[in-house]
Design a protein around this motif. Structure first.
Motif, short mmCIF file in Angstrom:
data_model
loop_
_atom_site.label_atom_id
_atom_site.label_comp_id
_atom_site.label_asym_id
_atom_site.label_seq_id
_atom_site.Cartn_x
_atom_site.Cartn_y
_atom_site.Cartn_z
N ASP A 202 0.84 -1.19 0.00
CA ASP A 202 0.00 0.00 0.00
C ASP A 202 0.88 1.25 0.00
OD1 ASP A 202 0.96 -0.85 2.36
OD2 ASP A 202 -0.60 0.10 3.58
N LYS A 203 0.42 2.23 -0.68
CA LYS A 203 1.17 3.50 -0.74
C LYS A 203 1.25 4.09 0.65
CE LYS A 203 2.53 4.94 -4.76
NZ LYS A 203 3.70 5.76 -4.95
N GLU A 206 -0.54 9.60 3.14
CA GLU A 206 -0.15 11.00 2.99
C GLU A 206 -0.44 11.74 4.30
OE1 GLU A 206 0.84 13.29 0.38
OE2 GLU A 206 1.73 11.51 -0.53
N ASN B 43 9.70 3.15 -5.07
CA ASN B 43 8.37 3.64 -4.74
C ASN B 43 8.28 4.13 -3.31
OD1 ASN B 43 6.90 3.65 -6.99
ND2 ASN B 43 6.24 1.51 -6.85
N ARG B 44 9.10 3.60 -2.46
CA ARG B 44 9.00 3.97 -1.04
C ARG B 44 10.32 4.50 -0.52
NH1 ARG B 44 4.69 1.73 1.29
NH2 ARG B 44 5.66 1.99 3.32
#
Lengths: 588, 529
Positions: A202-203, A206, B43-44
């Motif tokens: 998962d990103k 934010e 990405n991270r």
């Protein structure tokens, strides 16, 4: 033209076999194809070797007329025959027709381009139309025959459909039914990594970039500074009138002033030169904006900061309060006695040992002796030169006055006291005339010459250079004079009783200023500009060197007790300095 | 040693190490052609935040406000840099700086806390007062800055990173304090027109409550009429549905605001400004609303256009005007800045288009302390005094007012001194004239007399006369001073000498200014003839 002719020629040789079975056998076809290429090459060389080879290789063909085999045709070059036929008879060479004839024949014949000369069999063959077509196709890089399909559909050897049994009857291996071990290991690894959070899919959430960093200002405990102590940076200077884009006229320097900045030191030079613009529109970008921002950054992180107390003092408060003169009373304020008589400024004063008399020397060229109590002038010597210094002999029964007149030393009989004393003094101050030969002993001028004074009752010590000070030993027999420019003969010791003088101190650290005797011990002090040197008179060697710390010593004196030395300097504010001897200790 | 140990344990350092390790991992993955892993890693990327650092350095908000000067100057400087791809500064950073600076300006403008402005050669200085802290910053002129090679951008960008974060948090806190959502949502059209500041102002005035549908509608609306309506709403709170909020806020604000702020917010009240194309728009759009004025500009998205009859002042910076409306005054931009500094509406005659405006003086200089008062400062003082007498029935004279009156008194006194001096000089002249006459009677030659009088030329003769009288006194005083000097300790003497040098330098400077002034005047008069 010839080339193409040869080609045709060559191919005509295996005319018949080609046409028959070139398509029946693939191998054969390809071979002949090769041969034809080589043959054409050989043809251009005009050699028969490939042609012979060609005839050999094609076994299925009708045997050629000639049976010589694969031999160089050069061997038969000079023979009448070209070889032998099957039955072993010689094959005769045909008659050579002339070139012109051949040309004429060829020109007549329309099919001539299809004719090829076969050297091996020594005959001319004619290529058929089909053969010519094949050749032209091959030249274009296509298959020789038009009917050939270069990409036929694949036809499998076996048909598996509906057959009901495999090709191989071997049993299926176990591994076909069991899940892969290695795959499982990899999966386990990945699963573990995911579970443990090493791999995240998962990103990242934010988070809001900014939030209320300073929450409640009320809780003071939280507001305490925890880390290092922080000293806020000083704020940059605020701009003055001169930095305005449109300053008043007085802030703009003239051209001369701007030029004069060039002469200044780099750091004194004003950083900013005011300019005036008529309107806001014409103000350009400030070219040093980035540079100044950068400098400020450097200041912020490279300059160590300290808290500094800025004091705003009234400069008057710095000055110490001087006691007013009234508070200092009583001090002598009224003049009690005046000794009048000198015409010029008095340069030196000396009190006699008994305290009854005072001697004074003045720049009007007189030395006077006064009685202290009455202020009466007892005696006047008109020495006719500026009197720099006077000094009484410290012995009370010797009334001798040493005076520096111009640049010589004068020893005078004061002519005071009773008869006996006077007599002794007079005797002391008398020298027998020296023999003249003594004068020429030194090639140099002697340091001192003792001469009877021609006018007064006394002695003149003529020095080689100007004398600055004279000082008596406490016993009254010795005295010393200092000649500052005298180099090695700067400090002189004189003995009154023997009328003798010598200069024991050859080396001195600098210019001698003054010299004094110790009041009770056998010690001698010489003051140079920076140091005071203490000598032992008996051993004639240096005992101690005192450093005063003042810039320039001007005078020296020793306390009568013999413990303290006082040195005066020319510095305005540093009036005196006391060196306590032998324990050196300075005090300003 | 202690600080090194402290820094050594900073959590940020741990973060930096993490970043380094991450970079290595990516490199390794790429080298092994493990594209999957490399992508996943990329990405991270680990990130770091500076909020802890800020809180550590500035435990309280006031601390941060006190140190905001450098931050603002730097952010404004970078906001003025060219946002060009391929330069040493990322475009995004510059845009961020621009946004932050506009947000800050919008807050200042909204709360009317701007106090002083000054156009210098370096740029425009502003001084605002927030929570009792005076914050001064410099914005470069709105022209393209050139990126020079003599600076190390790594250093500057590091500083900028900290400053950006700091200013972001500051803005958040400040917006929070006036009840506005912080990352403001702006009208994209106005943003595109580069009048971000105006958009922000509008956002602040309208979108105070996030749930306010009216404001949301307003923000979304792109109609020209609606735009005008929004502007009107700003002016006339009673007409609009969201007015209640306005009123509440105004009333609460009024309690907090001191006299100073009130004065500031009402300086340009009831005035309508129109900016021409050539004036520094951003600066004026910031200043005029900060002092209660209404403003529009030439170009798209403007709330009202040039033909509006209510416009009282048009700010123009070109020598001639094509079409002149008689109902308004045409002034140069400096007028605004001078008005702000003087806190009165100055007469516009001096600033009329095409004329060289009067000198622009720095509001940061304490003239009396400096020892020299420029001429124009005095005129402004007089105008101020006149304005106060007119306007104020004196309900409240603040400390500042007292100060001002004091200053004026000083000025008056100095003026009277000057008059006296002049008088004396005249007398001296007369005296000299009589003397000369007398001498002539006595039959002395002129040249002889001249040589006699050479020493006391008219300029300094008063002084000379004084000198003769006071000479002995002065000498005695000087002696006394010298004596006390000799008794002082060395340290104190050094201090005293330093002070004296400082004083003499100051005096020299003032003298130089006076001399130049005199020269200029004489040359001007010579030209006049």
């Amino acid at each position: 033209m010839g080339h193409s002719d040869g080609d045709h020629d060559d191919l005509s040789a295996d005319d018949s076999p080609w046409s028959e079975d070139i398509w029946s056998d693939d191998n054969e076809g390809s071979l002949s194809f090769e041969d034809s290429g080589e043959g054409s090459d050989a043809e251009s060389d005009e050699t028969d070797a490939p042609a012979a080879e060609e005839s050999d290789s094609s076994e299925d063909e009708v045997a050629p007329r000639n049976t010589v085999g694969d031999v160089p045709l050069v061997w038969y070059k000079d023979e009448e025959h070209i070889g032998y036929d099957i039955s072993g008879r010689k094959i005769k060479k045909r008659d050579r027709e002339g070139r012109i004839e051949a040309y004429l024949r060829n020109a007549d014949d329309a099919k001539n381009w299809r004719k090829i000369y076969d050297e091996y069999n020594d005959e001319e063959v004619q290529i058929t139309k089909e053969e010519a077509k094949i050749i032209s196709r091959m030249l274009k890089g296509k298959t020789p025959h038009t009917n050939v399909d270069p990409y036929p559909d694949y036809v499998d050897w076996f048909e598996y459909d509906d057959k009901g049994h495999p090709l191989s009857s071997a049993p299926e291996p176990k591994r076909r039914f069991v899940p892969s071990k290695w795959e499982q290991k990899k999966v386990v690894k990945l699963v573990r990594a995911i579970r443990k959070g090493w791999i995240k899919f998962d990103k990242p959430k934010e988070e809001p970039n900014f939030y209320l960093l300073w929450g409640d200002e009320t809780d003071t405990a939280d507001n305490k500074r925890q880390g290092l102590s922080y000293i806020p940076a000083p704020k940059p200077n605020l701009p003055g009138h001169e930095e305005s884009y449109n300053p008043s006229v007085e802030y703009i320097p003239t051209q001369e002033e701007i030029d004069s900045y060039q002469l200044m030191y780099e750091e004194d030079r004003p950083k900013f030169i005011p300019r005036r613009f008529d309107c806001l529109r014409s103000v350009p970008a400030y070219e040093k904006a980035l540079r100044e921002g950068f400098d400020r950054c450097l200041d912020l992180y490279l300059c160590p900061r300290t808290r500094k107390k800025r004091i705003n003092i009234d400069p008057e408060s710095l000055k110490p309060k001087l006691p007013s003169k009234k508070d200092l009373r009583p001090y002598p304020r009224t003049c009690y006695l005046e000794f009048k008589g000198h015409n010029g400024p008095v340069k030196s004063l000396s009190v006699e040992a008994s305290g009854q008399w005072i001697a004074s020397g003045s720049s009007d060229g007189t030395i006077r002796v006064w009685e202290v109590e009455t202020g009466r002038c007892i005696k006047v010597w008109k020495v006719g030169g500026v009197v720099h210094r006077v000094a009484w002999n410290p012995q009370p029964d010797r009334h001798i006055l040493a005076a520096i007149v111009d640049h010589d030393l004068l020893l005078l009989n004061a002519e005071i006291g009773d008869e006996e004393v006077q007599m002794r003094t007079k005797k002391l101050l008398h020298i027998e005339e020296l023999a003249p030969e003594e004068e020429e002993t030194g090639d140099k001028k002697p340091a001192v010459k003792w001469v009877n004074h021609d006018k007064f009752d006394g002695i003149v010590l003529i020095h080689h250079k100007a004398v600055s000070t004279v000082e008596w030993h406490f016993k009254g027999d010795y005295f010393t004079t200092v000649v500052p420019s005298g180099d090695s003969r700067a400090v002189l010791l004189h003995q009154l009783s023997k009328k003798h003088s010598h200069h024991p101190f050859r080396k001195l650290p600098g210019l001698p200023i003054a010299a004094v005797f110790h009041p009770s011990q056998k010690m001698f002090f010489v003051a140079t500009k920076k140091f005071v040197q203490v000598y032992d008179l008996q051993k004639a060697q240096i005992v101690k060197k005192l450093e005063s710390g003042v810039r320039e010593i001007s005078s020296i004196s020793i306390h009568p007790g013999g413990d303290n030395v006082i040195v005066g300097s020319k510095m305005v504010n540093c009036v005196g300095l006391i060196l306590i001897y032998p324990h050196v200790h300075t005090r300003h | 040693m202690k600080d090194i140990a402290f820094l050594f344990h900073d959590p940020l350092i741990e973060k930096f190490r993490e970043i380094k390790v991450h970079r290595k991992k990516v490199k390794k993955a790429v080298a092994k052609k493990n594209k999957d892993l490399a992508d996943r890693l990329l990405n991270r990327p680990p990130t770091y935040k500076l909020d802890r650092l800020i809180l550590e350095r500035y435990p309280s908000f006031v601390d941060a406000l006190r140190d905001l000067d450098d931050c603002l100057t730097m952010v404004h400087l970078f906001a003025a840099l060219p946002a060009v791809e391929g330069e040493r500064v990322q475009v995004q950073r510059i845009h961020n700086c621009r946004r932050l600076s506009h947000e800050w300006q919008a807050y200042i403008s909204r709360t009317h806390s701007l106090r002083k402005t000054f156009i210098s050669v370096k740029g425009i200085y502003y001084q605002a007062e927030v929570q009792g802290q005076k914050i001064t910053w410099l914005t470069p002129h709105a022209l393209q800055q050139v990126l020079t090679d003599d600076v190390d951008f790594n250093v500057m960008l590091t500083f900028l990173e900290f400053y950006e974060t700091l200013l972001g948090f500051m803005n958040f806190k400040l917006y929070h304090s006036i009840n506005v959502n912080y990352p403001p949502v702006l009208d994209p059209r106005l943003e595109a027109l580069a009048s971000e500041l105006y958009a922000l102002c509008r956002y602040m005035s309208s979108g105070i409550v996030p749930g306010n549908s009216e404001s949301a509608k307003l923000v979304e609306d792109k109609d020209e009429s609606e735009l005008r309506l929004a502007q009107l709403q700003h002016q006339l709170p009673s007409n609009e549905p969201g007015a209640l909020m306005h009123l509440v806020q105004e009333s609460t604000a009024a309690d907090v605001e001191d006299d100073d702020a009130k004065e500031c917010s009402s300086l340009f009240k009831n005035l309508k400004f129109y900016l021409s194309r050539e004036v520094p728009r951003e600066s004026l759009l910031f200043i005029i609303p900060a002092f209660g004025g209404t403003v529009s500009w030439e170009g798209e998205g403007a709330p009202f256009d040039e033909t509006d009859e209510d416009i009282t002042h048009q700010i123009v910076d070109r020598p001639t005007q094509s079409h002149v409306f008689l109902s308004r005054e045409y002034v140069q931009p400096q007028w605004i800045y001078d008005c702000v500094n003087a806190r009165i509406i100055l007469p516009a005659e001096g600033y009329v288009v095409g004329r060289v405006p009067p000198p622009h003086l720095s509001p940061f200089v304490d003239n009396s302390a400096e020892g020299y008062i420029p001429e124009y400062a005095e005129t402004i003082k007089k105008l101020q005094a006149a304005a106060r007498n007119q306007v104020l029935p004196l309900p409240s004279i603040g400390d500042e007012d007292m100060e001002k009156t004091l200053v004026e008194a000083i000025i008056d006194r100095s003026a009277s001194n000057e008059v006296a001096e002049k008088k004396r000089k005249l007398e001296m002249l007369e005296q000299q004239y009589h003397d000369e006459l007398k001498m002539e009677y006595e039959g002395k030659t002129y040249s002889h007399m001249k040589s006699d009088n050479q020493s006391d030329v008219v300029d300094n003769d008063s002084e000379a006369a004084n000198n003769h009288v006071d000479d002995s006194y002065k000498q005695a005083e000087k002696d006394a001073a010298d004596i006390s000097k000799t008794v002082m300790s060395r340290k104190q003497r050094g201090l005293l000498e330093a002070i004296e040098i400082h004083h003499s330098r100051k005096k020299d400077k003032v003298n130089l200014l006076k001399k130049r002034k005199k020269n200029a005047e004489s040359s001007a008069s010579a030209k006049g003839r």
